[in-house]
Design a protein around this motif. Structure first.
Motif, PDB file in Angstrom:
ATOM      1  N   ILE A   1       0.834  -1.210   0.000  1.00  0.00           N
ATOM      2  CA  ILE A   1       0.000   0.000   0.000  1.00  0.00           C
ATOM      3  C   ILE A   1       0.861   1.249   0.000  1.00  0.00           C
ATOM      4  O   ILE A   1       0.581   2.231  -0.703  1.00  0.00           O
ATOM      5  CB  ILE A   1      -0.961   0.005   1.204  1.00  0.00           C
ATOM      6  CG1 ILE A   1      -1.936  -1.166   1.118  1.00  0.00           C
ATOM      7  CG2 ILE A   1      -1.742   1.322   1.264  1.00  0.00           C
ATOM      8  CD1 ILE A   1      -2.772  -1.361   2.361  1.00  0.00           C
ATOM      9  N   ARG A   2       1.933   1.242   0.765  1.00  0.00           N
ATOM     10  CA  ARG A   2       2.831   2.396   0.789  1.00  0.00           C
ATOM     11  C   ARG A   2       3.439   2.648  -0.590  1.00  0.00           C
ATOM     12  O   ARG A   2       3.583   3.799  -1.022  1.00  0.00           O
ATOM     13  CB  ARG A   2       3.942   2.173   1.822  1.00  0.00           C
ATOM     14  CG  ARG A   2       3.433   2.172   3.265  1.00  0.00           C
ATOM     15  CD  ARG A   2       4.589   2.201   4.248  1.00  0.00           C
ATOM     16  NE  ARG A   2       5.353   3.426   4.093  1.00  0.00           N
ATOM     17  CZ  ARG A   2       6.682   3.499   4.048  1.00  0.00           C
ATOM     18  NH1 ARG A   2       7.415   2.394   4.116  1.00  0.00           N
ATOM     19  NH2 ARG A   2       7.287   4.660   3.930  1.00  0.00           N
ATOM     20  N   LEU A   3       3.760   1.571  -1.292  1.00  0.00           N
ATOM     21  CA  LEU A   3       4.281   1.725  -2.659  1.00  0.00           C
ATOM     22  C   LEU A   3       3.205   2.292  -3.592  1.00  0.00           C
ATOM     23  O   LEU A   3       3.488   3.151  -4.434  1.00  0.00           O
ATOM     24  CB  LEU A   3       4.774   0.382  -3.184  1.00  0.00           C
ATOM     25  CG  LEU A   3       6.062  -0.156  -2.550  1.00  0.00           C
ATOM     26  CD1 LEU A   3       6.298  -1.603  -2.966  1.00  0.00           C
ATOM     27  CD2 LEU A   3       7.254   0.710  -2.938  1.00  0.00           C
ATOM     28  N   MET A   4       1.982   1.810  -3.453  1.00  0.00           N
ATOM     29  CA  MET A   4       0.880   2.317  -4.273  1.00  0.00           C
ATOM     30  C   MET A   4       0.708   3.818  -4.057  1.00  0.00           C
ATOM     31  O   MET A   4       0.602   4.590  -5.021  1.00  0.00           O
ATOM     32  CB  MET A   4      -0.422   1.578  -3.928  1.00  0.00           C
ATOM     33  CG  MET A   4      -0.441   0.115  -4.333  1.00  0.00           C
ATOM     34  SD  MET A   4      -1.902  -0.761  -3.703  1.00  0.00           S
ATOM     35  CE  MET A   4      -3.232   0.105  -4.555  1.00  0.00           C
ATOM     36  N   GLU A   5       0.682   4.231  -2.823  1.00  0.00           N
ATOM     37  CA  GLU A   5       0.480   5.643  -2.526  1.00  0.00           C
ATOM     38  C   GLU A   5       1.667   6.478  -2.996  1.00  0.00           C
ATOM     39  O   GLU A   5       1.501   7.623  -3.436  1.00  0.00           O
ATOM     40  CB  GLU A   5       0.226   5.827  -1.032  1.00  0.00           C
ATOM     41  CG  GLU A   5      -1.078   5.192  -0.584  1.00  0.00           C
ATOM     42  CD  GLU A   5      -1.456   5.508   0.842  1.00  0.00           C
ATOM     43  OE1 GLU A   5      -2.645   5.407   1.160  1.00  0.00           O
ATOM     44  OE2 GLU A   5      -0.548   5.867   1.638  1.00  0.00           O
TER      45      GLU A   5
ATOM     46  N   GLN B   1      -1.187   5.977  -6.816  1.00  0.00           N
ATOM     47  CA  GLN B   1      -2.305   5.073  -7.082  1.00  0.00           C
ATOM     48  C   GLN B   1      -3.311   5.122  -5.933  1.00  0.00           C
ATOM     49  O   GLN B   1      -2.945   5.365  -4.770  1.00  0.00           O
ATOM     50  CB  GLN B   1      -1.792   3.641  -7.254  1.00  0.00           C
ATOM     51  CG  GLN B   1      -0.889   3.461  -8.469  1.00  0.00           C
ATOM     52  CD  GLN B   1      -0.212   2.107  -8.488  1.00  0.00           C
ATOM     53  OE1 GLN B   1       0.260   1.615  -7.470  1.00  0.00           O
ATOM     54  NE2 GLN B   1      -0.134   1.506  -9.667  1.00  0.00           N
ATOM     55  N   THR B   2      -4.563   4.894  -6.259  1.00  0.00           N
ATOM     56  CA  THR B   2      -5.601   4.874  -5.236  1.00  0.00           C
ATOM     57  C   THR B   2      -5.364   3.700  -4.290  1.00  0.00           C
ATOM     58  O   THR B   2      -5.218   2.558  -4.747  1.00  0.00           O
ATOM     59  CB  THR B   2      -6.989   4.723  -5.870  1.00  0.00           C
ATOM     60  OG1 THR B   2      -7.198   5.816  -6.768  1.00  0.00           O
ATOM     61  CG2 THR B   2      -8.080   4.715  -4.802  1.00  0.00           C
ATOM     62  N   PRO B   3      -5.301   3.940  -2.989  1.00  0.00           N
ATOM     63  CA  PRO B   3      -5.036   2.844  -2.052  1.00  0.00           C
ATOM     64  C   PRO B   3      -6.250   1.940  -1.906  1.00  0.00           C
ATOM     65  O   PRO B   3      -7.359   2.290  -2.340  1.00  0.00           O
ATOM     66  CB  PRO B   3      -4.748   3.580  -0.743  1.00  0.00           C
ATOM     67  CG  PRO B   3      -5.538   4.843  -0.848  1.00  0.00           C
ATOM     68  CD  PRO B   3      -5.471   5.237  -2.308  1.00  0.00           C
ATOM     69  N   PRO B   4      -6.081   0.771  -1.317  1.00  0.00           N
ATOM     70  CA  PRO B   4      -7.223  -0.098  -1.038  1.00  0.00           C
ATOM     71  C   PRO B   4      -8.257   0.614  -0.163  1.00  0.00           C
ATOM     72  O   PRO B   4      -7.930   1.556   0.572  1.00  0.00           O
ATOM     73  CB  PRO B   4      -6.582  -1.282  -0.293  1.00  0.00           C
ATOM     74  CG  PRO B   4      -5.154  -1.280  -0.730  1.00  0.00           C
ATOM     75  CD  PRO B   4      -4.798   0.160  -0.908  1.00  0.00           C
TER      76      PRO B   4
END
Length: 260
Positions: free
Chosen positions: A117-121, A125-128
């Motif tokens: 999630i930290r990588l997505m943010e 990118q929209t987090p879960p």
């Protein structure tokens, strides 16, 4: 090994999961409203979550992460760094991010999910919509218990104590020879992991705890509140570190309530 089920109206994410060794489609759904991506515990595999997938309602499409070095990926080099593992998983997630997604991680899997999630943010990118962290102390409470440095007998004893229902399997020498390398690798990754100071995610976190867990305390679980800017809640279950195996249906109900 859990293969994706092909339907005539396959969604792009499901078709990609068929081809992607990292992701397994555990339960397709028709007209799904949310995808649930499940991250296994140390030594675990995507198929561990089949009972959960079967217990969830039809609007949840369930996927499992398949780490290298186990089951059909037995020959793939294992990764003993949780940050690197999270990076590899993040690299293949794009096909699943075309709509709402939630992450569930048990034990080590919760930490891996957090880092993904930290990588997505970090990539914008929209987090879960939510992180479900099960039987895992908060990232900032990680420590080295020295389990990965035990000899084979000691490692088997440690794992058997955490999951007594699986102790009989560890009496089989062939089984031990197959699963022990992945277990040792994953414990090494977990025990060497140190969270970046002040690391947070912007999605809410729900934590699950077995009340007789010998490795995780409630205070360590509540510390997940330090790692989210969107709030934390906690649910307790009777049982130990692998309480999930006695509570798949209730766990599914708790997930459903928060995903509806």
């Amino acid at each position: 090994m859990i293969r994706a089920t092909r339907l005539e109206d396959d969604m792009p994410a499901r078709a990609a999961a068929d081809r992607e060794p990292w992701i397994r489609s555990l339960r397709p759904a028709s007209g799904h409203a949310v995808k649930l991506l499940c991250f296994p515990h140390a030594g675990g595999s995507a198929s561990y979550y089949v009972p959960l997938a079967r217990s969830l309602p039809e609007f949840v499409e369930v996927y499992g992460v398949q780490y290298p070095g186990r089951q059909d990926r037995f020959a793939d080099p294992m990764i003993d760094d949780l940050f690197v593992l999270a990076e590899r998983i993040h690299e293949v997630l794009t096909p699943l991010l075309d709509g709402p997604v939630a992450f569930f991680g048990h034990s080590m899997g919760a930490t891996v999910a957090f880092e993904v999630i930290r990588l997505m943010e970090g990539k914008g990118q929209t987090p879960p919509v939510r992180l479900f962290a099960s039987a895992r102390r908060a990232p900032s409470r990680s420590r080295d218990d020295g389990v990965h440095r035990l000899d084979d007998k000691g490692l088997v004893a440690e794992v058997s104590a955490l999951n007594p229902s699986a102790a009989h399997a560890f009496a089989d020498a062939d089984f031990v020879s197959i699963v022990l390398p992945a277990l040792r690798n994953d414990y090494r990754a977990v025990e060497r992991y140190r969270c970046t100071e002040g690391a947070t995610v912007s999605c809410p976190i729900t934590t699950f705890l077995g009340t007789e867990d010998p490795k995780v305390t409630e205070s360590e679980v509540r510390a997940w509140a330090e790692h989210t800017t969107a709030g934390l809640d906690l649910e307790r279950f009777s049982g130990g570190h692998f309480y999930v195996e006695d509570h798949w249906r209730r766990l599914a109900a708790e997930l459903t309530r928060r995903l509806t």
